[in-house]
Design an enzyme around this catalytic site. Structure first.
Site, mmCIF file in Angstrom:
data_model
loop_
_atom_site.group_PDB
_atom_site.id
_atom_site.type_symbol
_atom_site.label_atom_id
_atom_site.label_comp_id
_atom_site.label_asym_id
_atom_site.label_seq_id
_atom_site.Cartn_x
_atom_site.Cartn_y
_atom_site.Cartn_z
ATOM 1 N N ALA A 6 -13.842 -8.766 -11.527
ATOM 2 C CA ALA A 6 -12.756 -9.081 -11.152
ATOM 3 C C ALA A 6 -11.368 -9.143 -11.013
ATOM 4 O O ALA A 6 -10.633 -9.664 -10.310
ATOM 5 C CB ALA A 6 -12.551 -9.883 -12.748
ATOM 6 N N TYR A 7 -10.842 -8.023 -11.375
ATOM 7 C CA TYR A 7 -9.999 -7.555 -11.053
ATOM 8 C C TYR A 7 -10.258 -6.871 -9.189
ATOM 9 O O TYR A 7 -9.351 -6.806 -8.154
ATOM 10 C CB TYR A 7 -9.660 -6.077 -11.198
ATOM 11 C CG TYR A 7 -8.778 -4.975 -10.822
ATOM 12 C CD1 TYR A 7 -7.315 -5.058 -11.166
ATOM 13 C CD2 TYR A 7 -8.661 -3.599 -10.703
ATOM 14 C CE1 TYR A 7 -6.178 -5.336 -10.751
ATOM 15 C CE2 TYR A 7 -7.499 -2.973 -10.096
ATOM 16 C CZ TYR A 7 -6.135 -3.789 -9.947
ATOM 17 O OH TYR A 7 -5.334 -3.217 -10.052
ATOM 18 N N ALA A 8 -11.547 -6.546 -9.003
ATOM 19 C CA ALA A 8 -11.948 -6.193 -7.169
ATOM 20 C C ALA A 8 -12.243 -7.156 -6.211
ATOM 21 O O ALA A 8 -11.042 -7.349 -5.519
ATOM 22 C CB ALA A 8 -13.083 -5.440 -7.307
#
Length: 245
Positions: A153-155
């Protein structure tokens, strides 16, 4: 004698580890600083007190980075207090971790709201208001290269920031404003340490060619370079990670 124009900077997420270090470094370089915070007003005000006590100029202003009215008010505060905006450094973001199969999609939506929409909102204000000779510095992550499990999700959110970087730089053609993105590797901040056992942190640090984690000050040095007199780095993603990727 003509008085030199005061240069000023907005630093979002200035209550966090990297944002706080950036605010202090830019203030040490002579810029007046608007230290933005999302929820931790006390930490932001501590940063402001430290800067002002050292002879600099700083104010703390809160706001939701994903809300356009809130960010317009933030930029208004900078212009009212310091006469204009020369540098915008957008460090604010969140980093919840989970494997894709276990990812709470409401959490996923929150990551995209803050990290993607928040960047778009701040970048839009910066594109409208930064003065000629200024700089916009966004934040990604070296996880877009390292591609570690649990960071999907962050990437994904930070991949969107990287996609924006060169486009915005080209859209600001002719205005003498640089746009770059800093992509830190593992950096010793509360955000990085959250949820990680000490042994894992030690292992990650040992994998780096420099034999340690990055520090917020390492990243602030990179930002200060981009915010300063360097004008021929533009539209780039700089991986500030000590050789991790």
């Amino acid at each position: 004698m003509e008085q030199q124009q005061l240069r000023s900077a907005i630093v979002t997420g200035a209550s966090g580890g990297i944002g706080r270090a950036v605010a202090r470094r830019l203030a040490a370089d002579g810029l007046a600083v608007v230290a933005h915070y999302g929820g931790n007003r006390v930490r932001a005000e501590e940063t402001v007190t430290e800067i002002n006590s050292a002879g600099g100029r700083a104010i703390a202003v809160g706001g939701d980075v994903a809300d356009e009215q809130s960010m317009a008010a933030l930029f208004d505060s900078a212009e009212e207090e310091f006469g204009g905006i020369d540098v915008v450094v957008h460090t604010a973001g969140i980093m919840p971790l989970a494997p894709v199969a276990e990812l709470d999609l409401e959490v996923f939506d929150q990551v995209q709201l803050i990290n993607v929409r928040g960047t778009a909102v701040v970048a839009q204000q910066a594109a409208r208001r930064v003065r000629p000779g200024g700089a916009v510095v966004l934040f990604s992550t070296s996880i877009t290269r390292l591609q570690s499990p649990g960071y999907a999700a962050y990437a994904m959110s930070k991949g969107a920031v990287e996609a924006l970087t060169l486009i915005l730089a080209r859209e600001l053609r002719g205005r003498d404003i640089t746009v770059n993105t800093v992509a830190p590797g593992p950096t010793d901040t509360p955000l990085f340490r959250e949820g990680k056992p000490a042994q894992l942190i030690e292992t990650i640090a040992g994998l780096n060619p420099m034999g340690r984690l990055g520090t917020p000050e390492d990243i602030a040095d990179v930002v200060a370079t981009l915010a300063g007199p360097v004008r021929w780095i533009n539209g780039q993603v700089l991986h500030a990670n000590g050789g991790a990727a």
